[in-house]
Structure formats: structure tokens, C-alpha cells
Design a protein around this motif. Structure first.
Motif, PDB file in Angstrom:
ATOM      1  N   LEU A  88       0.852  -1.186   0.000  1.00 22.93           N
ATOM      2  CA  LEU A  88       0.000   0.000   0.000  1.00 22.93           C
ATOM      3  C   LEU A  88       0.884   1.231   0.000  1.00 22.93           C
ATOM      4  CD1 LEU A  88      -2.722   1.529   0.381  1.00 22.93           C
ATOM      5  CD2 LEU A  88      -2.400   1.208   2.850  1.00 22.93           C
ATOM      6  N   SER A  89       0.677   2.111  -0.972  1.00 20.21           N
ATOM      7  CA  SER A  89       1.474   3.328  -1.085  1.00 20.21           C
ATOM      8  C   SER A  89       0.641   4.524  -0.615  1.00 20.21           C
ATOM      9  CB  SER A  89       1.915   3.536  -2.536  1.00 20.21           C
ATOM     10  OG  SER A  89       2.861   4.574  -2.617  1.00 20.21           O
ATOM     11  N   ILE A  90       1.208   5.287   0.307  1.00 24.94           N
ATOM     12  CA  ILE A  90       0.523   6.431   0.904  1.00 24.94           C
ATOM     13  C   ILE A  90       1.356   7.682   0.675  1.00 24.94           C
ATOM     14  CG2 ILE A  90      -0.359   7.414   3.052  1.00 24.94           C
ATOM     15  CD1 ILE A  90      -0.562   4.564   4.149  1.00 24.94           C
ATOM     16  N   ASN A  91       0.722   8.733   0.165  1.00 26.02           N
ATOM     17  CA  ASN A  91       1.405  10.001  -0.013  1.00 26.02           C
ATOM     18  C   ASN A  91       1.571  10.697   1.329  1.00 26.02           C
ATOM     19  OD1 ASN A  91       1.573  10.271  -3.038  1.00 26.02           O
ATOM     20  ND2 ASN A  91      -0.629  10.002  -2.812  1.00 26.02           N
ATOM     21  N   PHE A  92       2.680  11.396   1.498  1.00 28.62           N
ATOM     22  CA  PHE A  92       2.820  12.208   2.703  1.00 28.62           C
ATOM     23  C   PHE A  92       3.477  13.535   2.356  1.00 28.62           C
ATOM     24  CE2 PHE A  92       7.129  10.494   2.771  1.00 28.62           C
ATOM     25  CZ  PHE A  92       7.885  11.500   3.355  1.00 28.62           C
ATOM     26  N   LEU A  93       3.109  14.547   3.101  1.00 33.08           N
ATOM     27  CA  LEU A  93       3.652  15.882   2.923  1.00 33.08           C
ATOM     28  C   LEU A  93       4.841  16.043   3.858  1.00 33.08           C
ATOM     29  CD1 LEU A  93       0.229  17.751   2.978  1.00 33.08           C
ATOM     30  CD2 LEU A  93       1.614  17.278   0.963  1.00 33.08           C
ATOM     31  N   PRO A  94       6.044  16.226   3.332  1.00 26.38           N
ATOM     32  CA  PRO A  94       7.217  16.304   4.212  1.00 26.38           C
ATOM     33  C   PRO A  94       7.132  17.427   5.230  1.00 26.38           C
ATOM     34  CG  PRO A  94       7.754  16.978   1.961  1.00 26.38           C
ATOM     35  CD  PRO A  94       6.406  16.352   1.912  1.00 26.38           C
ATOM     36  N   ASN A  95       6.465  18.529   4.878  1.00 30.15           N
ATOM     37  CA  ASN A  95       6.358  19.641   5.809  1.00 30.15           C
ATOM     38  C   ASN A  95       5.283  19.410   6.875  1.00 30.15           C
ATOM     39  OD1 ASN A  95       8.423  21.047   4.498  1.00 30.15           O
ATOM     40  ND2 ASN A  95       6.994  21.922   3.035  1.00 30.15           N
ATOM     41  N   GLU A 119       5.993  -3.866   6.563  1.00 23.50           N
ATOM     42  CA  GLU A 119       6.871  -4.015   5.404  1.00 23.50           C
ATOM     43  C   GLU A 119       6.105  -3.885   4.087  1.00 23.50           C
ATOM     44  OE1 GLU A 119       5.928  -8.290   6.819  1.00 23.50           O
ATOM     45  OE2 GLU A 119       6.398  -6.335   7.701  1.00 23.50           O
ATOM     46  N   ARG A 120       4.779  -3.857   4.170  1.00 25.08           N
ATOM     47  CA  ARG A 120       3.965  -3.627   2.973  1.00 25.08           C
ATOM     48  C   ARG A 120       3.448  -2.198   2.898  1.00 25.08           C
ATOM     49  NH1 ARG A 120      -0.671  -6.478   2.129  1.00 25.08           N
ATOM     50  NH2 ARG A 120      -0.746  -7.867   3.920  1.00 25.08           N
ATOM     51  N   LEU A 121       4.112  -1.276   3.575  1.00 24.10           N
ATOM     52  CA  LEU A 121       3.773   0.143   3.480  1.00 24.10           C
ATOM     53  C   LEU A 121       4.837   0.876   2.684  1.00 24.10           C
ATOM     54  CD1 LEU A 121       2.470   1.112   7.042  1.00 24.10           C
ATOM     55  CD2 LEU A 121       1.144   0.957   4.924  1.00 24.10           C
ATOM     56  N   VAL A 122       4.379   1.695   1.746  1.00 23.26           N
ATOM     57  CA  VAL A 122       5.255   2.546   0.947  1.00 23.26           C
ATOM     58  C   VAL A 122       4.846   3.991   1.208  1.00 23.26           C
ATOM     59  CG1 VAL A 122       6.068   3.115  -1.371  1.00 23.26           C
ATOM     60  CG2 VAL A 122       5.332   0.772  -0.840  1.00 23.26           C
ATOM     61  N   PHE A 123       5.810   4.849   1.492  1.00 20.02           N
ATOM     62  CA  PHE A 123       5.527   6.269   1.690  1.00 20.02           C
ATOM     63  C   PHE A 123       6.089   7.065   0.528  1.00 20.02           C
ATOM     64  CE2 PHE A 123       5.034   4.841   6.092  1.00 20.02           C
ATOM     65  CZ  PHE A 123       3.827   5.453   6.399  1.00 20.02           C
ATOM     66  N   GLU A 124       5.186   7.784  -0.164  1.00 17.07           N
ATOM     67  CA  GLU A 124       5.569   8.610  -1.299  1.00 17.07           C
ATOM     68  C   GLU A 124       5.691  10.066  -0.875  1.00 17.07           C
ATOM     69  OE1 GLU A 124       3.338   8.352  -4.887  1.00 17.07           O
ATOM     70  OE2 GLU A 124       3.022   6.178  -4.729  1.00 17.07           O
ATOM     71  N   VAL A 125       6.827  10.674  -1.178  1.00 15.19           N
ATOM     72  CA  VAL A 125       7.017  12.093  -0.912  1.00 15.19           C
ATOM     73  C   VAL A 125       6.280  12.877  -1.981  1.00 15.19           C
ATOM     74  CG1 VAL A 125       8.673  13.961  -0.631  1.00 15.19           C
ATOM     75  CG2 VAL A 125       9.298  11.634   0.040  1.00 15.19           C
ATOM     76  N   THR A 126       5.303  13.664  -1.580  1.00 17.41           N
ATOM     77  CA  THR A 126       4.525  14.477  -2.504  1.00 17.41           C
ATOM     78  C   THR A 126       5.074  15.891  -2.506  1.00 17.41           C
ATOM     79  OG1 THR A 126       2.541  13.165  -2.125  1.00 17.41           O
ATOM     80  CG2 THR A 126       2.232  15.352  -3.068  1.00 17.41           C
ATOM     81  N   GLU A 127       5.524  16.337  -3.665  1.00 15.22           N
ATOM     82  CA  GLU A 127       6.137  17.661  -3.754  1.00 15.22           C
ATOM     83  C   GLU A 127       5.160  18.697  -4.298  1.00 15.22           C
ATOM     84  OE1 GLU A 127       9.297  18.576  -2.568  1.00 15.22           O
ATOM     85  OE2 GLU A 127       8.686  16.713  -1.644  1.00 15.22           O
ATOM     86  N   SER A 128       4.114  19.006  -3.543  1.00 11.80           N
ATOM     87  CA  SER A 128       3.192  20.050  -3.958  1.00 11.80           C
ATOM     88  C   SER A 128       3.759  21.431  -3.650  1.00 11.80           C
ATOM     89  CB  SER A 128       1.837  19.873  -3.258  1.00 11.80           C
ATOM     90  OG  SER A 128       2.015  19.889  -1.855  1.00 11.80           O
TER      91      SER A 128
END
Length: 258
Positions: A88-95, A119-128
Motif C-alpha cells: 500500500l502506497s501512501i502520499n505524505f507531505l514532508p512539511n 513491510e507492505r507500506l510505501v511512503f511517497e514524498v509528494t512535492e506540492s
């Protein structure tokens, strides 16, 4: 960077109810070389399928941290309820992350509650928005990787997600923006850039994923040139609170065409 707001196991920025409803749609990421779905990305939607933009417009600076945490919880709850077996891939806001160890706690709690393997978690850095503190972002990615999560840099090649970030960041995955993917089967300039990215990713030990794949010709060109991992409307559109239909026959046909 302000101080972390955690106090006695609670966070004044992250906890509490949001003044609006939202849910998630799931879009698969496929691998043509194995003809299967490898990951689902959770995408914010309104309760009746309203666009992500309509929901994000309601997220004020005061609600940013609370919303980021709520998205993680909602995505994991829904993925578990739907019986998802892929990552499962989840977007996250670095700020929206102050201290990685503290801000991940709600994610760990809900994962344990529903039995979701971390181990089945993916974190995507969202660059908005441009990352103001690259050192802080690097600390987040390194902390997440040390906890066993997979990390990804989203929208690479467009906006703020550019080559300079790879001098300080070490993500597991690089998601190539649609701006570089569209028409790649018939555009020698895009082809040259994509071939260079394949070589770069190979040297850095990073998996490439092509975003926004919308045609069969794009999918095949990418697969034939070292980018078999793909996401886009050609393979499947985001499905509101549900998973994709069986894609294996179509993926097997694409693998055969490679």
C-alpha cells in the motif's frame, strides 16, 4: 522547523476530528515483467468520489498535520477491509512531519490494530510545494527506511521533484511524472531522457515506476526499455473504496508482446 507537539503520547497538531469527510480511491501499480499488480496507491477523494483537489482545498494550514495523519489511518483501514494483499502506497507531505519517530506512531498503531504488515507500506514524498529543509526530508526518509518501510519520490521530472533531490535523498523508488511519459513511444527527446533515467536508477539502486501511462504503445515502449513498473489509466483508473478488477490476462498479453 518548530518543535514537535507530542506530549504524553498525544499530539495537539495531529489529533482531533476533521471538519469535513473524505475517503480513498485505490489505483494499482503493475509490473509487466511479472504480469501482476505489485502495489496500490491510496488517493484522496470525497465521500461521493469528488476530486482530490476539492478535498485538499479544505485543508487549512491549521489542519495540515491532522489531515496527513487521518489519510494514513483511512488508507490502511480501507486496504485491510478490502483484503488487499499487495503493498500500500501512501502520499505524505514532508512539511507535515515534525519528528519522524513521533509522527509515525498513529500509523504503527492502526497497522497493529488491523494486522497490516509494516513491510507492505510505501511512503511517497509528494512535492506540492518546495521542500524548505532537505536535511529534514532526508532524516524522514532514512527513519522510515530504518523502520522497514519503502520510500518513493513522486512526480519526478516535473515541478519541484528534480535531479538535485537525488544528491541528498536515497529513496527506494522513483516515480516518473507523466510529463516525461506521454508520447514516449514516438518522441526521441523523451526517449533519451527516459533511457538516461534507467541508467541513473540502476547505478543508484532505485526502482523506476512510470506514472500516467495512458496508451498501449507507451506501456510497451517503457517495458521494452527497462521500465516495466507502471501506473496509469491504460492499466486501471482509481477505484473508489475498491480494488482493481483482474488485470492478469491483460498484463500477461503485454508481457508476451514485450
Amino acid at each position: 522547523m518548530h518543535r514537535c507537539a507530542e506530549k504524553e503520547g498525544h499530539c495537539e497538531r495531529c489529533e482531533g476530528e476533521l471538519p469535513f469527510e473524505f475517503t480513498m480511491a485505490f489505483q494499482p501499480i503493475v509490473d509487466l515483467s511479472s504480469a501482476r499488480i505489485i502495489t496500490y496507491e491510496a488517493l484522496v477523494r470525497g465521500p461521493a468520489g469528488e476530486s482530490a483537489g476539492s478535498i485538499l482545498a479544505k485543508v487549512t494550514p491549521r489542519l495540515l498535520y491532522r489531515f496527513d495523519q487521518a489519510c494514513r489511518i483511512r488508507a490502511i483501514e480501507l486496504a485491510s477491509r478490502l483484503g488487499m494483499r499487495e503493498s500500500l502506497s501512501i502520499n505524505f507531505l514532508p512539511n507535515a512531519v515534525y519528528e519522524p519517530q513521533a509522527c509515525i506512531q498513529a500509523t504503527l498503531d492502526i497497522s497493529q490494530k488491523v494486522g497490516w504488515p509494516t513491510e507492505r507500506l510505501v511512503f511517497e514524498v509528494t512535492e506540492s510545494e518546495k521542500v524548505q529543509d532537505q536535511k529534514h526530508l532526508r532524516s524522514i526518509i532514512e527513519a522510515y527506511r530504518s523502520m522497514g518501510f519503502t520510500t518513493a519520490l513522486d512526480d519526478f521530472g516535473n515541478g519541484f521533484a528534480n535531479l538535485d533531490l537525488l544528491t541528498v535523498l536515497h529513496p527506494d523508488r522513483l516515480k516518473i511524472d507523466r510529463a516525461l511519459v506521454m508520447g514516449c513511444d514516438d518522441d526521441i527527446r523523451r526517449q533519451a531522457i527516459l533511457k538516461a533515467l534507467v541508467g541513473l536508477a540502476g547505478e543508484l539502486g532505485i526502482d523506476l515506476i512510470a506514472e500516467g501511462v495512458e496508451t498501449r504503445d507507451e506501456a510497451l515502449w517503457l517495458g521494452r526499455h527497462g521500465i516495466p513498473k507502471q501506473q496509469g489509466f491504460f492499466h486501471a483508473r482509481p477505484a473508489l473504496e475498491s480494488l482493481a478488477p483482474d488485470l492478469e490476462p491483460g498484463l500477461a498479453a503485454l508481457r508476451q508482446a514485450l
